[in-house]
Write an enzyme that holds these catalytic residues in place. Structure first.
Site, PDB file in Angstrom:
ATOM      1  N   ALA A 157       0.923  -1.282  -0.013  1.00 40.69           N
ATOM      2  CA  ALA A 157      -0.034  -0.092  -0.022  1.00 40.69           C
ATOM      3  C   ALA A 157       0.851   1.297  -0.117  1.00 40.69           C
ATOM      4  O   ALA A 157       0.260   2.381  -0.146  1.00 40.69           O
ATOM      5  CB  ALA A 157      -0.912   0.141   1.312  1.00 40.69           C
ATOM      6  N   MET A 209       5.653   3.137  -3.453  1.00 40.31           N
ATOM      7  CA  MET A 209       6.265   2.420  -4.231  1.00 40.31           C
ATOM      8  C   MET A 209       5.520   1.122  -4.655  1.00 40.31           C
ATOM      9  O   MET A 209       5.500   0.583  -5.370  1.00 40.31           O
ATOM     10  CB  MET A 209       7.737   1.913  -3.875  1.00 40.31           C
ATOM     11  N   HIS A 246      15.548  18.385  -6.011  1.00 43.92           N
ATOM     12  CA  HIS A 246      14.525  17.268  -5.509  1.00 43.92           C
ATOM     13  C   HIS A 246      13.166  18.177  -5.002  1.00 43.92           C
ATOM     14  O   HIS A 246      13.660  19.509  -4.473  1.00 43.92           O
ATOM     15  CB  HIS A 246      14.903  16.251  -4.372  1.00 43.92           C
ATOM     16  N   GLY A 306      20.965  10.229  -1.785  1.00 48.43           N
ATOM     17  CA  GLY A 306      21.515   9.097  -1.779  1.00 48.43           C
ATOM     18  C   GLY A 306      22.211   8.869  -3.362  1.00 48.43           C
ATOM     19  O   GLY A 306      23.319   8.329  -3.491  1.00 48.43           O
ATOM     20  N   THR A 307      21.504   9.253  -4.279  1.00 46.70           N
ATOM     21  CA  THR A 307      21.828   9.048  -5.663  1.00 46.70           C
ATOM     22  C   THR A 307      23.035   9.901  -5.991  1.00 46.70           C
ATOM     23  O   THR A 307      23.892   9.415  -6.538  1.00 46.70           O
ATOM     24  CB  THR A 307      20.684   9.153  -6.631  1.00 46.70           C
ATOM     25  N   ASN A 321      18.890   2.887  -5.853  1.00 39.75           N
ATOM     26  CA  ASN A 321      18.358   3.353  -6.943  1.00 39.75           C
ATOM     27  C   ASN A 321      18.029   2.536  -8.186  1.00 39.75           C
ATOM     28  O   ASN A 321      18.934   1.944  -8.591  1.00 39.75           O
ATOM     29  CB  ASN A 321      19.088   4.343  -7.603  1.00 39.75           C
ATOM     30  N   LYS A 325      11.685  16.632   0.360  1.00 41.04           N
ATOM     31  CA  LYS A 325      12.894  15.654   0.621  1.00 41.04           C
ATOM     32  C   LYS A 325      13.568  16.163   1.961  1.00 41.04           C
ATOM     33  O   LYS A 325      14.113  17.505   2.288  1.00 41.04           O
ATOM     34  CB  LYS A 325      13.793  15.752  -0.664  1.00 41.04           C
ATOM     35  N   THR A 327      14.490  -0.752  -0.443  1.00 34.15           N
ATOM     36  CA  THR A 327      14.531  -0.117   0.849  1.00 34.15           C
ATOM     37  C   THR A 327      15.841   0.654   1.051  1.00 34.15           C
ATOM     38  O   THR A 327      16.921   0.247   0.815  1.00 34.15           O
ATOM     39  CB  THR A 327      14.122  -1.025   1.987  1.00 34.15           C
TER      40      THR A 327
HETATM   41  P1  NAD Z   1       5.898   4.513   1.833  1.00 34.97           P
HETATM   42  O1  NAD Z   1       6.122   4.896   3.131  1.00 34.97           O
HETATM   43  O2  NAD Z   1       4.965   5.085   1.093  1.00 34.97           O
HETATM   44  O3  NAD Z   1       5.691   2.830   1.613  1.00 34.97           O
HETATM   45  C1  NAD Z   1       6.244   1.949   2.586  1.00 34.97           C
HETATM   46  C2  NAD Z   1       5.322   0.942   3.021  1.00 34.97           C
HETATM   47  O4  NAD Z   1       5.717  -0.316   3.538  1.00 34.97           O
HETATM   48  C3  NAD Z   1       4.168   1.528   3.658  1.00 34.97           C
HETATM   49  O5  NAD Z   1       2.878   1.181   3.147  1.00 34.97           O
HETATM   50  C4  NAD Z   1       4.100   0.613   5.184  1.00 34.97           C
HETATM   51  O6  NAD Z   1       3.051   0.271   5.831  1.00 34.97           O
HETATM   52  C5  NAD Z   1       4.812  -0.600   4.671  1.00 34.97           C
HETATM   53  N1  NAD Z   1       5.492  -1.357   5.535  1.00 34.97           N
HETATM   54  C6  NAD Z   1       6.046  -0.866   6.767  1.00 34.97           C
HETATM   55  N2  NAD Z   1       6.503  -1.988   7.521  1.00 34.97           N
HETATM   56  C7  NAD Z   1       5.905  -3.185   6.946  1.00 34.97           C
HETATM   57  C8  NAD Z   1       6.033  -4.396   7.349  1.00 34.97           C
HETATM   58  N3  NAD Z   1       6.709  -4.785   8.238  1.00 34.97           N
HETATM   59  N4  NAD Z   1       5.597  -5.382   6.374  1.00 34.97           N
HETATM   60  C9  NAD Z   1       4.761  -5.049   5.219  1.00 34.97           C
HETATM   61  N5  NAD Z   1       4.729  -3.541   4.979  1.00 34.97           N
HETATM   62  C10 NAD Z   1       5.503  -3.045   5.750  1.00 34.97           C
HETATM   63  O7  NAD Z   1       7.447   4.780   1.268  1.00 34.97           O
HETATM   64  P2  NAD Z   1       7.854   4.655  -0.127  1.00 34.97           P
HETATM   65  O8  NAD Z   1       7.886   6.203  -0.769  1.00 34.97           O
HETATM   66  O9  NAD Z   1       7.092   3.666  -1.058  1.00 34.97           O
HETATM   67  O10 NAD Z   1       9.206   4.132   0.055  1.00 34.97           O
HETATM   68  C11 NAD Z   1       9.781   2.763   0.716  1.00 34.97           C
HETATM   69  C12 NAD Z   1      11.127   2.669   0.663  1.00 34.97           C
HETATM   70  O11 NAD Z   1      11.556   2.574  -0.627  1.00 34.97           O
HETATM   71  C13 NAD Z   1      12.108   3.536   1.165  1.00 34.97           C
HETATM   72  O12 NAD Z   1      13.075   3.198   1.848  1.00 34.97           O
HETATM   73  C14 NAD Z   1      12.410   4.843   0.070  1.00 34.97           C
HETATM   74  O13 NAD Z   1      13.607   5.250   0.400  1.00 34.97           O
HETATM   75  C15 NAD Z   1      12.738   3.434  -0.987  1.00 34.97           C
HETATM   76  N6  NAD Z   1      13.002   3.916  -2.380  1.00 34.97           N
HETATM   77  C16 NAD Z   1      13.822   3.381  -3.159  1.00 34.97           C
HETATM   78  C17 NAD Z   1      13.918   3.448  -4.472  1.00 34.97           C
HETATM   79  C18 NAD Z   1      14.715   2.795  -5.128  1.00 34.97           C
HETATM   80  O14 NAD Z   1      15.131   2.857  -6.536  1.00 34.97           O
HETATM   81  N7  NAD Z   1      15.535   1.843  -4.744  1.00 34.97           N
HETATM   82  C19 NAD Z   1      12.881   4.310  -4.983  1.00 34.97           C
HETATM   83  C20 NAD Z   1      11.810   4.908  -4.460  1.00 34.97           C
HETATM   84  C21 NAD Z   1      12.136   4.894  -3.088  1.00 34.97           C
END
Ligand code: NAD
Length: 265
Positions: A9, A12, A154, A164-165, A123, A158, A98
């Site tokens: 939910a 991402m 950004h 981080g990128t 990323n 932010k 994450t």
């Molecule tokens: P968000 O807060 O919108 O979504 C995170 C979701 O994880 C929430 O819905 C939360 O309820 C859920 N969650 C938390 N604990 C949980 C658990 N134990 N079990 C199941 N679900 C759980 O955040 P977001 O913007 O979607 O970003 C999520 C992560 O991804 C962040 O760390 C962000 O920095 C990272 N991110 C990485 C990239 C990439 O390219 N690697 C890109 C965008 C975001």
């Protein structure tokens, strides 16, 4: 490939459900949220804005790992630690987006990756991955007579800078030059800073509006300048990269892979 989504939910998570539904060769194996989330019981597709897909969001990650060939995790560092353990127990491939993991948590992933194939990348964008490889190559080719500056902008929400990128791009430039970024990075210039230190890698961060994220690495020499730029217009670039990574993991040997491995760079 049957792909599960944890954190379904989240911003991402919803994009991932959408991406998997529209991707040939991928099927949604299940969707999980943290216990107590309002999303539990709702259809994952409805939450993602694409209409019902017949998969209700659950709160049992163990069942999801048992049902999936690969699981994609964009949640929180603590949740990701739990998912790494479940991946090992069920022998399920894992894609982790994450961010904000500390060194001990990264070590936990490395340990888990001795048993299961895993892609971990702060990323997941194909474009940023390519840019990172190009920056390393250009830094290696040009040598220290070119000054390197990393610029990013950004959105106004932010909370950390540089991104981080941007730091990842700086690390790639430092790798290309065979130096340690921490020893040469120049951040937050203000006031009478003196002349630029030879060999420095500088960072500048702007914040404003709803900019998803722009990054430019400038190589400034005497009489010429090279600029490599990536501009993100949508978070869909991250979910597309993550699904590509999950599909790439099929039948892959255990190991901790990066997006550069996925792209064959
Ligand atoms: P968000 O807060 O919108 O979504 C995170 C979701 O994880 C929430 O819905 C939360 O309820 C859920 N969650 C938390 N604990 C949980 C658990 N134990 N079990 C199941 N679900 C759980 O955040 P977001 O913007 O979607 O970003 C999520 C992560 O991804 C962040 O760390 C962000 O920095 C990272 N991110 C990485 C990239 C990439 O390219 N690697 C890109 C965008 C975001």
């Amino acid at each position: 490939m049957r792909i599960g989504v944890v954190g379904a939910a989240g911003r991402m998570g919803r994009m991932l459900v959408q991406e998997i539904a529209g991707h040939e060769g991928a099927a949604l194996a299940g969707a999980v949220e943290r216990p107590g989330s309002d999303a539990i019981g709702q259809d994952a597709g409805t939450l993602a804005g694409i209409g019902a897909v017949g998969v209700a969001v659950g709160d049992d990650p163990k069942a999801l790992f048992d049902a999936a060939d690969a699981v994609i995790d964009f949640t929180t560092p603590d949740a990701t630690m739990t998912h790494a353990v479940l991946a090992v127990r069920s022998n399920t491939a894992l894609v982790i987006g994450t961010t904000g993991l500390d060194a001990a948590q990264e070590q936990t992933l490395a340990d888990a990756a001795r048993t299961v194939p895993m892609v971990y990348a702060p990323n997941m964008s194909v474009g940023v991955t390519l840019l990172t490889a190009l920056v390393e190559q250009v830094a290696r080719t040009l040598g220290p007579e070119f000054d390197i500056e990393v610029f990013e902008i950004h959105h106004r929400h932010k909370v950390d800078a540089p991104s981080g990128t941007a730091l990842g791009l700086g690390r790639a430039a430092a790798r290309g030059r065979g130096v340690d970024l921490d020893a040469v990075s120049e951040r937050g210039r203000d006031g009478h800073t003196g002349a630029r230190a030879p060999g420095a890698i500088g960072f500048a961060a702007l914040r404003g509006g709803d900019v998803v994220g722009d990054h430019t690495v400038t190589f400034a020499g005497a009489g010429e300048r090279i600029e490599l730029t990536h501009k993100a217009a949508s978070r869909q670039i991250y979910s597309a990269g993550a699904v590509r990574a999950a599909l790439w993991l099929e039948n892959r040997a255990p190991g901790l892979y990066r997006m550069t491995d996925v792209l064959g760079l």
